[in-house]
Motif scaffolding. Sequence first.
Motif, PDB file in Angstrom:
ATOM      1  N   ASP A   1       0.649  -1.181  -0.105  1.00 22.22           N
ATOM      2  CA  ASP A   1      -0.049   0.115  -0.031  1.00 22.22           C
ATOM      3  C   ASP A   1       0.803   1.179  -0.018  1.00 22.22           C
ATOM      4  N   SER A   2       2.051   1.098   0.822  1.00 16.74           N
ATOM      5  CA  SER A   2       2.678   2.310   0.772  1.00 16.74           C
ATOM      6  C   SER A   2       3.565   2.730  -0.454  1.00 16.74           C
TER       7      SER A   2
ATOM      8  N   ARG B   1       0.755   4.144  -2.927  1.00 17.73           N
ATOM      9  CA  ARG B   1       0.652   5.512  -2.816  1.00 17.73           C
ATOM     10  C   ARG B   1       1.655   6.414  -3.250  1.00 17.73           C
TER      11      ARG B   1
ATOM     12  N   GLY C   1       1.209   6.522  -6.782  1.00 13.41           N
ATOM     13  CA  GLY C   1       0.129   7.000  -7.312  1.00 13.41           C
ATOM     14  C   GLY C   1      -0.832   6.143  -8.272  1.00 13.41           C
TER      15      GLY C   1
ATOM     16  N   SER D   1      -2.457   1.780  -8.210  1.00 12.15           N
ATOM     17  CA  SER D   1      -2.804   0.398  -7.484  1.00 12.15           C
ATOM     18  C   SER D   1      -2.018  -0.470  -8.117  1.00 12.15           C
TER      19      SER D   1
ATOM     20  N   ARG E   1       5.344  10.962 -10.129  1.00 16.45           N
ATOM     21  CA  ARG E   1       5.473  10.119  -8.865  1.00 16.45           C
ATOM     22  C   ARG E   1       6.496   9.069  -8.870  1.00 16.45           C
TER      23      ARG E   1
ATOM     24  N   ASP F   1       6.257   5.654   3.622  1.00 13.30           N
ATOM     25  CA  ASP F   1       4.782   6.100   3.893  1.00 13.30           C
ATOM     26  C   ASP F   1       4.528   7.643   3.554  1.00 13.30           C
TER      27      ASP F   1
ATOM     28  N   ALA G   1       3.518   9.767  -0.308  1.00 10.65           N
ATOM     29  CA  ALA G   1       2.258   9.831  -0.822  1.00 10.65           C
ATOM     30  C   ALA G   1       1.836  11.501  -1.104  1.00 10.65           C
ATOM     31  N   THR G   2       2.608  12.242  -0.371  1.00  9.49           N
ATOM     32  CA  THR G   2       2.149  13.736  -0.606  1.00  9.49           C
ATOM     33  C   THR G   2       3.130  14.790  -0.818  1.00  9.49           C
TER      34      THR G   2
END
Length: 157
Positions: free
Chosen positions: A63-64, A67, A70, A72, A94, A133, A136-137
């Motif tokens: 999941d990390s 993210r 960007g 899946s 990304r 983690d 993602a931003t």
Amino acid sequence: MNQVAQSPDVARLAAVARLLGGTATFRKMPRSPLEAHEILLNGLPSKALLHFVDNLVFLRWDDSFARAIGMSHRTYQRHTAENIRQLSPEQSGRAWKLAEILAKATAVFGSKDEAEQWLERPAIGLDQRKPIDLLATPAGVELVEELLARLEYGVYA
């Protein structure tokens, strides 16, 4: 333009491009940040991300990671199975940023394996959060880049 002033950019761009497949991926290797921008705006070839993921040793698609990229895992699988040729500009940016951070961490820690492991470990300088983690931003990316810069210069606090 002065070659001496340009060489750190060229070396950094080359390290990132190699993580994304190098000359096997890019028709023309980016030689300036503006050229990298144009490549990302048009979308990286999907094979850049495939090469990047295939050559990771410790990082896994979780999941990390999803993210940070960007995308899946299912979308990534479609890129591999359906021979989708291009990433979107967002995905390209990304993926490039993750490769950029991995290249910088590799330079700081001395090996790609160590850099990948560092991305997966809680970091004191990130309030015990794993660097991966935070990717993602944009704010999280900035925190990770600042920590790498501090580590590079031996400033841990």
